[in-house]
Every structure is written in structure tokens, then in C-alpha cells.
Scaffold this motif. Structure first.
Motif, PDB file in Angstrom:
ATOM      1  N   GLY A 301       0.848  -1.196   0.000  1.00 23.33           N
ATOM      2  CA  GLY A 301       0.000   0.000   0.000  1.00 23.33           C
ATOM      3  C   GLY A 301       0.879   1.240   0.000  1.00 23.33           C
ATOM      4  O   GLY A 301       1.958   1.239   0.591  1.00 23.33           O
ATOM      5  N   MET A 302       0.416   2.286  -0.661  1.00 25.38           N
ATOM      6  CA  MET A 302       1.211   3.520  -0.764  1.00 25.38           C
ATOM      7  C   MET A 302       0.299   4.701  -0.439  1.00 25.38           C
ATOM      8  O   MET A 302      -0.722   4.910  -1.115  1.00 25.38           O
ATOM      9  CB  MET A 302       1.727   3.690  -2.196  1.00 25.38           C
ATOM     10  N   PHE A 303       0.677   5.503   0.571  1.00 27.15           N
ATOM     11  CA  PHE A 303      -0.093   6.706   0.896  1.00 27.15           C
ATOM     12  C   PHE A 303       0.733   7.946   0.564  1.00 27.15           C
ATOM     13  O   PHE A 303       1.795   8.176   1.147  1.00 27.15           O
ATOM     14  CB  PHE A 303      -0.507   6.739   2.368  1.00 27.15           C
ATOM     15  N   SER A 304       0.231   8.711  -0.391  1.00 28.14           N
ATOM     16  CA  SER A 304       0.895   9.938  -0.820  1.00 28.14           C
ATOM     17  C   SER A 304       0.125  11.127  -0.261  1.00 28.14           C
ATOM     18  O   SER A 304      -1.111  11.140  -0.299  1.00 28.14           O
ATOM     19  CB  SER A 304       0.896   9.973  -2.356  1.00 28.14           C
ATOM     20  N   TYR A 305       0.863  12.128   0.270  1.00 28.30           N
ATOM     21  CA  TYR A 305       0.189  13.329   0.787  1.00 28.30           C
ATOM     22  C   TYR A 305       1.000  14.561   0.392  1.00 28.30           C
ATOM     23  O   TYR A 305       2.208  14.612   0.624  1.00 28.30           O
ATOM     24  CB  TYR A 305       0.073  13.272   2.317  1.00 28.30           C
ATOM     25  N   GLY A 306       0.335  15.520  -0.218  1.00 31.78           N
ATOM     26  CA  GLY A 306       0.989  16.789  -0.542  1.00 31.78           C
ATOM     27  C   GLY A 306       0.168  17.904   0.051  1.00 31.78           C
ATOM     28  O   GLY A 306      -1.015  18.087  -0.300  1.00 31.78           O
ATOM     29  N   SER A 307       0.751  18.658   0.962  1.00 32.12           N
ATOM     30  CA  SER A 307       0.029  19.710   1.681  1.00 32.12           C
ATOM     31  C   SER A 307      -0.694  20.641   0.726  1.00 32.12           C
ATOM     32  O   SER A 307      -0.272  20.858  -0.413  1.00 32.12           O
ATOM     33  CB  SER A 307       1.007  20.529   2.509  1.00 32.12           C
ATOM     34  N   GLY A 308      -1.765  21.171   1.253  1.00 25.30           N
ATOM     35  CA  GLY A 308      -2.488  22.175   0.454  1.00 25.30           C
ATOM     36  C   GLY A 308      -3.917  21.886   0.083  1.00 25.30           C
ATOM     37  O   GLY A 308      -4.677  22.801  -0.081  1.00 25.30           O
ATOM     38  N   VAL A 310      -3.497  17.413  -1.389  1.00 24.39           N
ATOM     39  CA  VAL A 310      -3.982  16.285  -2.192  1.00 24.39           C
ATOM     40  C   VAL A 310      -3.430  15.008  -1.562  1.00 24.39           C
ATOM     41  O   VAL A 310      -2.241  14.953  -1.202  1.00 24.39           O
ATOM     42  CB  VAL A 310      -3.512  16.378  -3.658  1.00 24.39           C
ATOM     43  N   GLY A 311      -4.280  14.011  -1.421  1.00 24.20           N
ATOM     44  CA  GLY A 311      -3.840  12.724  -0.896  1.00 24.20           C
ATOM     45  C   GLY A 311      -4.257  11.620  -1.848  1.00 24.20           C
ATOM     46  O   GLY A 311      -5.218  11.771  -2.619  1.00 24.20           O
ATOM     47  N   GLU A 312      -3.528  10.518  -1.830  1.00 23.03           N
ATOM     48  CA  GLU A 312      -3.892   9.383  -2.697  1.00 23.03           C
ATOM     49  C   GLU A 312      -3.442   8.090  -2.041  1.00 23.03           C
ATOM     50  O   GLU A 312      -2.354   8.031  -1.443  1.00 23.03           O
ATOM     51  CB  GLU A 312      -3.220   9.554  -4.075  1.00 23.03           C
ATOM     52  N   PHE A 313      -4.291   7.069  -2.148  1.00 23.91           N
ATOM     53  CA  PHE A 313      -3.890   5.722  -1.715  1.00 23.91           C
ATOM     54  C   PHE A 313      -3.917   4.825  -2.942  1.00 23.91           C
ATOM     55  O   PHE A 313      -4.888   4.808  -3.691  1.00 23.91           O
ATOM     56  CB  PHE A 313      -4.825   5.164  -0.627  1.00 23.91           C
ATOM     57  N   PHE A 314      -2.832   4.099  -3.149  1.00 23.24           N
ATOM     58  CA  PHE A 314      -2.774   3.169  -4.273  1.00 23.24           C
ATOM     59  C   PHE A 314      -1.897   1.992  -3.878  1.00 23.24           C
ATOM     60  O   PHE A 314      -1.300   1.996  -2.791  1.00 23.24           O
ATOM     61  CB  PHE A 314      -2.272   3.868  -5.552  1.00 23.24           C
ATOM     62  N   THR A 315      -1.866   0.997  -4.725  1.00 22.96           N
ATOM     63  CA  THR A 315      -1.120  -0.208  -4.358  1.00 22.96           C
ATOM     64  C   THR A 315      -0.279  -0.707  -5.528  1.00 22.96           C
ATOM     65  O   THR A 315      -0.537  -0.374  -6.690  1.00 22.96           O
ATOM     66  CB  THR A 315      -2.097  -1.347  -3.958  1.00 22.96           C
ATOM     67  N   GLY A 316       0.717  -1.527  -5.194  1.00 22.02           N
ATOM     68  CA  GLY A 316       1.563  -2.135  -6.222  1.00 22.02           C
ATOM     69  C   GLY A 316       1.876  -3.571  -5.844  1.00 22.02           C
ATOM     70  O   GLY A 316       1.816  -3.942  -4.662  1.00 22.02           O
ATOM     71  N   ILE A 317       2.207  -4.377  -6.858  1.00 22.79           N
ATOM     72  CA  ILE A 317       2.530  -5.785  -6.625  1.00 22.79           C
ATOM     73  C   ILE A 317       4.006  -6.007  -6.984  1.00 22.79           C
ATOM     74  O   ILE A 317       4.447  -5.686  -8.103  1.00 22.79           O
ATOM     75  CB  ILE A 317       1.649  -6.715  -7.522  1.00 22.79           C
ATOM     76  N   LEU A 318       4.757  -6.563  -6.029  1.00 20.89           N
ATOM     77  CA  LEU A 318       6.189  -6.798  -6.276  1.00 20.89           C
ATOM     78  C   LEU A 318       6.364  -7.910  -7.306  1.00 20.89           C
ATOM     79  O   LEU A 318       5.709  -8.956  -7.232  1.00 20.89           O
ATOM     80  CB  LEU A 318       6.894  -7.157  -4.964  1.00 20.89           C
ATOM     81  N   GLN A 319       7.254  -7.687  -8.243  1.00 16.24           N
ATOM     82  CA  GLN A 319       7.429  -8.594  -9.381  1.00 16.24           C
ATOM     83  C   GLN A 319       8.461  -9.696  -9.096  1.00 16.24           C
ATOM     84  O   GLN A 319       9.311  -9.544  -8.214  1.00 16.24           O
ATOM     85  CB  GLN A 319       7.853  -7.772 -10.605  1.00 16.24           C
ATOM     86  N   PRO A 320       8.417 -10.805  -9.857  1.00 21.91           N
ATOM     87  CA  PRO A 320       9.377 -11.891  -9.645  1.00 21.91           C
ATOM     88  C   PRO A 320      10.817 -11.364  -9.728  1.00 21.91           C
ATOM     89  O   PRO A 320      11.124 -10.561 -10.616  1.00 21.91           O
ATOM     90  CB  PRO A 320       9.084 -12.860 -10.804  1.00 21.91           C
TER      91      PRO A 320
END
Ligand code: HMG
Length: 390
Positions: A301-308, A310-320
Motif C-alpha cells: 500500500g502507498m499513501f501519498s500526501y501533498g500539503s495544500g 492532495v492525498g492518494e492511496f494506491f497499491t503495487g505488486i512486487l514482481q518476480p
């Protein structure tokens, strides 16, 4: 088609100040900075490093000739831009010798800029699967000497190559994002230091995290136990922990323990660098992947936050075999080669800034071990050197 992070590299300047010593100089108990804030070392940018050189040095550590040919989009995420008109991406494009048939732009939304860049790069690769995009988060965090934000300064950049069939992490498509016009942290164009409402910014960071996490669960049906780890934007390492703790109750004991242990690993690099704004979330991802053996196929899981803000939650899958494509030894060397400076030296470096009255300056780059340095300003134009191209 899978799209995501194919390569990821990092650069931080060669000097740092010890946080315990900074605390003593500020008449603060060292544990406030090392435990309460959670920072051990703070990277300092010498006058020969700016957001362009940090970005170019980070990218230089990962790109090869095939990337130089295939990259046709360069996104420079930053809130430490050097020009109100020309983008830092154009300088980086030139310094790296990239294919001229490329788009190069700068993106700004506080610490969120690189996340916006990655999401836009995904769209570009979906339309042009045989091309690659270079996305960089690069910043110098400055609050000022003797300010409450001082302990959360830092400097550095993270560069990522985004491509189809990525070798490090596939980015999934269930993103949740949120914008709200608030004044928790900002930097007016006349100031080289940020203004901040510290307590409010902490509250808003947590509120944004809670809102995007709730919306993500509703959208996907996924829960905490589906996350092997969660990486956070880390203005200081205690911040992400405060946010994580607000949701841990949702998970059984073993998942809580796993998330906390992985959180700890995701903060090691940031604890020794400080806030690098746009690159901080991706530095935390690097820290997790390079200091702990996380299973291939795991969802992060990835939580990005930029003051002012904007926030975003997204995810990634680790590759072989993703660990084979990291630069673990290079980053170990980078950390090991740094030099400590005293608090007095740090203060002197902090106050030595480029002239802001339009006059010229010639800089001595011989003491800066970085390949790419700022060598001076002449006729209102910044000049850069790449020491590898003599
Ligand atoms: P402060 O007033 O210096 O510190 O501000 P404090 O009094 O809140 O204390 C900090 C922590 O140290 C507290 O822990 C104390 O208890 C603890 P907490 O209660 O918060 O868990 N403490 C001790 N612990 C152990 N031993 C001791 C001791 N003494 C105290 N002896 C603040 C701290 C972070 C607010 C300040 O540094 C600041 O304003 N920083 C800049 C703003 C910031 O980083 N905000 C974070 C969220 S916003 C964000 O992430 C966006 C950003 O990256 C910008 C962008 O998007 O571009 C900033």
C-alpha cells in the motif's frame, strides 16, 4: 498489460548533520528529535546542489543507453523549482543525454508531485507500450534555522523509470484520491523557506489518510491483511506511524505485527535523510525493499500526501526477482560515503544561498563528490557540469 516501476534510484547530498547534536544546540532533549520526531541524520544540500542536480544524479544512477533511447516523457515533480517558467525536466533531459523526441515537464503539488507524475506516466505507457517514462521527485526541504520545522528538513531525489512489464513493482489501478483547499503548509513565491501550521498539518495528514483508506476499502473490498506493508509519505518517520496506528485495530494481531515491522523497515532511509518532500514516499518504498526481504507477489500500500492538500492511496505488486533490479549496494555506498558536519557548519551552509539580486556567481564544485553539480549563475542562467563528461 502490466505497467509500473521498472527501475528506482536515489540520490542525497554528501553531507549531513546529526539530529542529537542539533537538538542539543537548540536546547531540546535529543530524544525529542530521535524518538518524538524519529530522525537520526538530516541531509544538507551544499550550494552546488539544487533540485535539478539532485534529480539528475538520482536518474544517472539507474538509466542506461536503452532507457536514453526509449524514454520519451520526463516528469520532474518538485516544490523546489529553480525557475517560474522553464521546467527542471528540460535541464535533466539535457544533462542525461535523453532522446530529443521527448516531452519534458515539471509538476507541482507539494509532496504529491511525483505521485501525480507516476499516474500520468501510466497513462502515457498505456498508449505507448514500447516507450518509457522517467519520473523524478526532487526537493530541498527548508523551514529555517531555529524553527519548529527545522528538525524535519532534508534533501534528495528519487528517480523512477515507468514502463510496461515493469521489473520492480506493477502499479494496480484502484487508486483513491482526494483534494481539499487547506493552508497547512505552503511556500509563497517570494520565500525560499516554507510556512507551516505544524499541528494542523499533522491532523490533516491523518484525516486524508483515513478518508482515502476508507474509500479504498469500499472501492476494492480489500482490507489491511491484503497489504504486506504500507509505505507512507514521510515528512518525519513518526508521522506515518501516527497514521498507521489509527487503523491497526482493524487487523488481527499477526497482521498488526507484520505491518509495524515492515513500517520500521520502510523508515530506515528516511530517518537518515529527512524530508525530501516529493521523493519521500518513494524513498520509504526503497527503504522497505532494500532493507527487508519482502516476498515477491506481495501487495504494498502507498499513501501519498501533498500539503495544500492532495492525498492518494494506491497499491503495487512486487514482481518476480524484483530485488535483482534494485541498486542495494550503490545505496549502501552512498550512505556510507556521507560526511558529518557540525551544527555551526550546517548553519553556515544553510545561509549560503545563491544571489537573489540577479548578480553572477561562480561555484567551486571540487568539494562536491556528485557527478552533476551547479557550477554557477551567469547572466541569470544556471550552469551545470557533469563531471563524467570531461
Ligand atoms: P514541535 O512543536 O517541534 O514538536 O513540532 P512537538 O512538541 O509536537 O513534539 C513532537 C513529538 O516529540 C511529540 O510526539 C512529543 O511528545 C515528542 P507526539 O505526541 O506527536 O507523538 N517529544 C519527545 N519524545 C521523546 N522524548 C522527549 C520528547 N520531547 C517531545 N524528550 C512538527 C513538530 C512536526 C509539527 C514540526 O516539526 C513541523 O511543523 N514540521 C513541518 C510540518 C510537517 O512535517 N508536517 C507533517 C504533516 S504535513 C506533510 O507531511 C506535508 C509536508 O511534507 C509538505 C508537503 O507536502 O510539501 C510537510
Amino acid at each position: 498489460m502490466k505497467i509500473g516501476i521498472d527501475k528506482i534510484g536515489f540520490y542525497t547530498p554528501h553531507i549531513f548533520v546529526d539530529m542529537a547534536k542539533l537538538a542539543l544546540a537548540r536546547n531540546v532533549e535529543p530524544e525529542k528529535f530521535t524518538i518524538g520526531i524519529g530522525q537520526s541524520k538530516m541531509a544538507i544540500a551544499p550550494i552546488t546542489q539544487d533540485s535539478v542536480t539532485l534529480a539528475a544524479n538520482a536518474a544517472l544512477s539507474i538509466i542506461d543507453d536503452e532507457d536514453r533511447e526509449k524514454i520519451d516523457l520526463v516528469i520532474f515533480g518538485s516544490e523546489s523549482g529553480i525557475d517560474h517558467s522553464k521546467s527542471g525536466a528540460v535541464y535533466v533531459h539535457q544533462l542525461l543525454g535523453l532522446n530529443p523526441n521527448a516531452r519534458a515537464v515539471e509538476l507541482k503539488q507539494a509532496c504529491y508531485g511525483a505521485t501525480a507524475g507516476i499516474q500520468m506516466a501510466k497513462g502515457h505507457i498505456a498508449l505507448n507500450p514500447d516507450r518509457k517514462a522517467l519520473v523524478i521527485g526532487t526537493d530541498i526541504a527548508r523551514y529555517g534555522l531555529n524553527t519548529s520545522g527545522e528538525s524535519t528538513q532534508g534533501a534528495g531525489a528519487v528517480a523512477m523509470v515507468i514502463s510496461a512489464n515493469p521489473r520492480v513493482m506493477e502499479l494496480e489501478n484502484h487508486n483513491v484520491y482526494l483534494t481539499n483547499d487547506i493552508m497547512d503548509f505552503w511556500r509563497p513565491i517570494y520565500s525560499d523557506k516554507a510556512f507551516v501550521d505544524g499541528k494542523f498539518s499533522n491532523e490533516q495528514y491523518i484525516l486524508f489518510f483515513n478518508k482515502v483508506w476508507e474509500a479504498y476499502k469500499e472501492k476494492t473490498g480489500l482490507v489491511l491483511s491484503d497489504m504486506e506493508a504500507i509505505c507512507f509519505h514521510l515528512p518525519y518517520t513518526k508521522m506515518g506511524l501516527k497514521a498507521l496506528r489509527t487503523v491497526l485495530e482493524e487487523a488481527p494481531e499477526d497482521v498488526r505485527e507484520r505491518l509495524l515491522a515492515h513500517y520500521e523497515a520502510s523508515t530506515t532511509y528516511n530517518r537518515n535523510v529527512g524530508n525530501i518532500y516529493t521523493g519521500s514516499l518513494y524513498l520509504s518504498l526503497l527503504s522497505l525493499l532494500e532493507t527487508k526481504e519482502i516476498k515477491e507477489g506481495s501487495r504494498i500500500g502507498m499513501f501519498s500526501y501533498g500539503s495544500g492538500a492532495v492525498g492518494e492511496f494506491f497499491t503495487g505488486i512486487l514482481q518476480p526477482n524484483y530485488r535483482e533490479y534494485l541498486n542495494i549496494s550503490g545505496h549502501k555506498r552512498l550512505f556510507a560515503s556521507r560526511q558529518e558536519v557540525s551544527v555551526e557548519e550546517y548553519e553556515e551552509i544553510f545561509e549560503k544561498t545563491l544571489p537573489n539580486d540577479g548578480s553572477d556567481i561562480d561555484l567551486d564544485v571540487s568539494k562536491d563528490p556528485a557527478a552533476i553539480c551547479l557550477s554557477g549563475v551567469l547572466d541569470h542562467k544556471r550552469h551545470y557540469v557533469n563531471k563524467l563528461h570531461k
